[in-house]
Scaffold this motif. Structure first.
Motif, short mmCIF file in Angstrom:
data_model
loop_
_atom_site.label_atom_id
_atom_site.label_comp_id
_atom_site.label_asym_id
_atom_site.label_seq_id
_atom_site.Cartn_x
_atom_site.Cartn_y
_atom_site.Cartn_z
N LEU A 187 0.82 -1.21 0.00
CA LEU A 187 0.00 0.00 0.00
C LEU A 187 0.86 1.26 0.00
O LEU A 187 0.53 2.25 -0.65
CB LEU A 187 -0.94 -0.01 1.20
CG LEU A 187 -2.10 -1.02 1.11
CD1 LEU A 187 -2.96 -0.95 2.35
CD2 LEU A 187 -2.94 -0.77 -0.13
N THR A 196 -4.80 5.11 -5.81
CA THR A 196 -5.81 4.96 -4.77
C THR A 196 -6.14 3.48 -4.64
O THR A 196 -6.47 2.83 -5.64
CB THR A 196 -7.09 5.74 -5.12
OG1 THR A 196 -6.77 7.13 -5.23
CG2 THR A 196 -8.16 5.54 -4.06
N ALA A 197 -6.06 2.95 -3.44
CA ALA A 197 -6.30 1.52 -3.22
C ALA A 197 -7.74 1.28 -2.79
O ALA A 197 -8.23 1.92 -1.86
CB ALA A 197 -5.34 0.97 -2.16
N ALA A 236 -7.28 1.07 3.15
CA ALA A 236 -7.76 1.33 1.79
C ALA A 236 -9.22 1.79 1.85
O ALA A 236 -9.83 1.85 2.91
CB ALA A 236 -7.63 0.06 0.95
#
Length: 269
Positions: A187, A196-197, A236
């Motif tokens: 991440l 963007t996760a 996330a």
């Protein structure tokens, strides 16, 4: 078309790499892989990240494959064998009658792979995907929906396992991938590269239909059953897929197809 090299003896040392394929799957091939079937061979010959080292085909298929064999790079041997010999070499009835040994020649680490991607990109980050059918399905969907890359954690199985390549219909040879080192913070790496996760979870806070992708979006998927680790989900944007009450999970490859289709559709508007 290259000169065909007949093989009459299953013990011929020139075709050692093809012998007892299923057993060899279990112990590895020292960086090599097996491509099986015409469609997969086509993908191998198209790829810039892999190279064929040799081919082994059923003698009765050579004529029909002439146009494909003409694309084989000079110097790559093409062996042929009668069906009985071919089956004895492989260790099981080889219905497709086409095998190739390949080698990956482009092996970027995860950081280098992300650095190559365009300003607008979508990728998959996979955690503990150990089933080769699921891995093949994930790569097939990634290719179908224009995913730019796949990141694998250290607990994922090999996308270049023979069955994974076959289930992916050769897509495992087309979608770039890299493996995270054990303990590497995937991440944090995604964030450094502007991704963007989004983490898929039955308890996700955001409904997929309401998700608006960013220019760079990474889809996090975990193994069926345990799913993603809670700390990954917490760091996330957690996303869920609505479904019939009483059911809360999908096959991971199916999930990827739904999510990637959504992202591709949104990107067009």
């Amino acid at each position: 078309m290259p000169t065909l090299i007949p093989v009459a003896d299953p013990a011929d040392p020139r075709i050692e790499a093809y012998r007892d394929i299923r057993e060899r799957d279990l112990v590895g091939r020292q960086g090599l892989f097996v491509a099986e079937g015409r469609v997969v061979l086509e993908k191998l010959l198209l790829s810039r990240a892999y190279q064929p080292l040799s081919l082994l085909i059923a003698a009765n298929r050579a004529e029909a494959l002439a146009s494909l064999l003409a694309q084989v790079p000079e110097g790559v041997p093409v062996f042929t064998a009668e069906r009985a010999v071919l089956d004895a070499i492989a260790g099981f009835p080889l219905h497709r009658g086409i095998l190739a040994i390949g080698r990956r020649i482009d092996t970027p680490d995860a950081d280098a792979l992300l650095a190559r991607l365009p300003p607008r990109a979508t990728l998959l980050m996979l955690s503990a995907i150990a089933n080769h059918d699921n891995m093949g399905g994930l790569f097939r969907n990634a290719a179908a929906f224009g995913t730019h890359a796949v990141l694998l954690d250290s607990d994922c199985c090999d996308p270049l396992y023979r069955k994974a390549i076959r289930v992916s219909v050769g897509a495992a040879l087309l979608v770039p991938f890299a493996r995270l080192a054990r303990g590497e913070d995937g991440l944090a790496l995604l964030a450094r590269h502007g991704f963007t996760a989004i983490a898929l979870s039955p308890s996700g806070e955001t409904e997929l239909a309401d998700l608006k992708p960013t220019p760079r979006t990474a889809v996090l998927l975990g193994a069926e059953g345990p799913g993603l680790a809670p700390d990954l989900i917490a760091r996330a944007t957690s996303v869920r897929i609505s479904m019939t009450p009483g059911l809360d999970s999908l096959n991971v490859a199916t999930t990827s197809g739904i999510v990637l289709h959504h992202l591709m559709s949104k990107a067009r508007h």
